[in-house]
Design an enzyme around this catalytic site. Structure first.
Site, PDB file in Angstrom:
ATOM      1  N   CYS A 134      22.473  30.266   1.843  1.00  0.00           N
ATOM      2  CA  CYS A 134      21.689  31.469   1.499  1.00  0.00           C
ATOM      3  C   CYS A 134      21.496  31.636  -0.017  1.00  0.00           C
ATOM      4  CB  CYS A 134      22.345  32.704   2.095  1.00  0.00           C
ATOM      5  SG  CYS A 134      24.137  32.725   1.901  1.00  0.00           S
ATOM      6  N   HIS A 247      21.809  39.442  -1.189  1.00  0.00           N
ATOM      7  CA  HIS A 247      22.561  38.733  -2.230  1.00  0.00           C
ATOM      8  C   HIS A 247      21.836  38.907  -3.576  1.00  0.00           C
ATOM      9  CE1 HIS A 247      24.998  36.989   0.786  1.00  0.00           C
ATOM     10  NE2 HIS A 247      24.685  35.718   0.675  1.00  0.00           N
TER      11      HIS A 247
END
Ligand code: A2P
Length: 341
Positions: A134, A247
């Protein structure tokens, strides 16, 4: 344009944080599905999930689950992918795997559609395509246009990663610890070695002998593989923060050629999958809560690094469950469907 053909699609790990989103992405993006099979562990037997208004029974993942299927998207952990992906491939079902199990296998393409869509063609080697980590995905979406134009010599990245990247148990742990602490109760650490609520853990995945974590190492090698350039220096510090979704990354690059914040902004304004969010005087910069629920990688705080020649700093944020995992996997499935199957 989407393929006119329709496909039999399996999602392995469909009951998990990413798997669930994969099912939603297939639906949202109107992937041409003939039949869908939702697979999980025996613990989920009897569970029903919704797909396009139909209630679909979750089935136990087995070696024989992939007979007659065209594409299987996996997000059920590395061990599960290692064990079951070869059975899918043997049955002629192309695997798109979200775990780290196959990413560095030289025969397995590692794909971010905005960067190296051509690599999908190598799926014929093993019948497996890997979906990157990710944190790597959002970083290369932002950096690839700059690498093309200026050549990136070195990347220094620090991440601020949401707990959803660890899975549904970690989401529950942050929730329960936050409630416990705010109620002056003691809390249990089950998923992480320390309390994640009201804390930051400079520890994602296991530690290796050189003092780096496996997550940090993934960012180094995956970045080089996706950008198809082994000369790029990458050093990472990955940190888990008490955020549920989204994130954030502080990224510093050193370019080979003359680069300026102004040029970076204008290039990224036209880059696929990127949205420049950069008006600091008005308190406008990328935020995790704004990145969640959409698929663009938000880039802001773009500024010259005044400590070196050709250095740039930026702040890069994306929805780790969507672009960092599920959406990227479904985009790969779209390329497969449109060009190769
Ligand atoms: P289950 O819900 O039955 O445990 P997350 O990343 O959110 O923790 O989700 C992991 C996903 O992988 C879940 O769908 C989980 O199913 C699935 N899973 C975990 N281990 C296995 C296994 N051994 N076989 C099949 N599915 C698994």
């Amino acid at each position: 344009m989407m393929s006119k053909k329709k496909f039999n699609v399996a999602v392995a790990g469909a009951t998990g944080a990413v798997g669930n989103q994969m099912v939603s992405c297939l639906e949202e993006r109107k992937f041409p599905i003939n039949s869908i099979k939702l697979l999980a562990s025996s613990r989920s037997m009897g569970r029903k999930m919704d797909y396009r208004g139909d209630s679909v029974a979750v089935e136990e993942l087995k070696e024989s689950s992939f007979k007659g299927m065209d594409i299987a998207i996996f997000s059920a952990g590395g061990g599960t992918s290692e064990k079951f992906a070869p059975f899918a491939a043997k049955d002629g079902c192309v695997v798109i795997d979200n775990s780290s199990a196959w990413r560095m296998d030289p025969d397995v393409p590692l794909v971010v559609p905005e960067v190296n869509p051509h690599a999908v063609a190598q799926y014929t080697n093993k019948g497996i395509i890997a979906n990157p980590n990710c944190s790597t995905i959002q970083m290369v979406v932002a950096l690839y246009p700059l690498h093309k134009k200026f050549g990136i010599k070195r990347i220094v990245v620090s991440t601020y990663q949401a707990v959803s990247g660890t899975g549904k148990k970690a989401i529950e742990e942050l929730d329960s610890q936050t409630r416990a602490i705010l109620s002056f109760k003691s809390c249990e650490n089950k998923v992480y070695p320390h309390t994640i609520a009201f804390n930051c853990l400079p520890h994602i995945d296991v530690f290796l002998d050189n003092g780096y974590t496996k997550e940090e190492t993934k960012m180094v090698y995956e970045t080089r593989k996706i950008l198809e350039d082994d000369t790029i220096g990458v050093t990472a510090t990955t940190v888990r923060v008490p955020v549920f979704y989204g994130h954030s990354e502080s990224i510093n690059i050193e370019a080979k050629e003359n680069i300026s914040a102004q040029e970076v902004k204008s290039i990224l304004k036209n880059a696929p999958g990127v949205k420049v969010v950069d008006d600091p005087k008005n308190n406008v910069y990328p935020l995790a809560i704004d990145a969640v629920g959409q698929d663009l990688t938000l880039v802001g705080r773009i500024r010259n690094d005044e400590s070196i020649k050709n250095g740039i700093n930026m702040w890069v944020v994306a929805d780790n469950i969507r672009k960092g995992a599920a959406t990227n996997a479904v985009q790969i499935a779209e390329i497969l469907a449109n060009k190769y199957l």
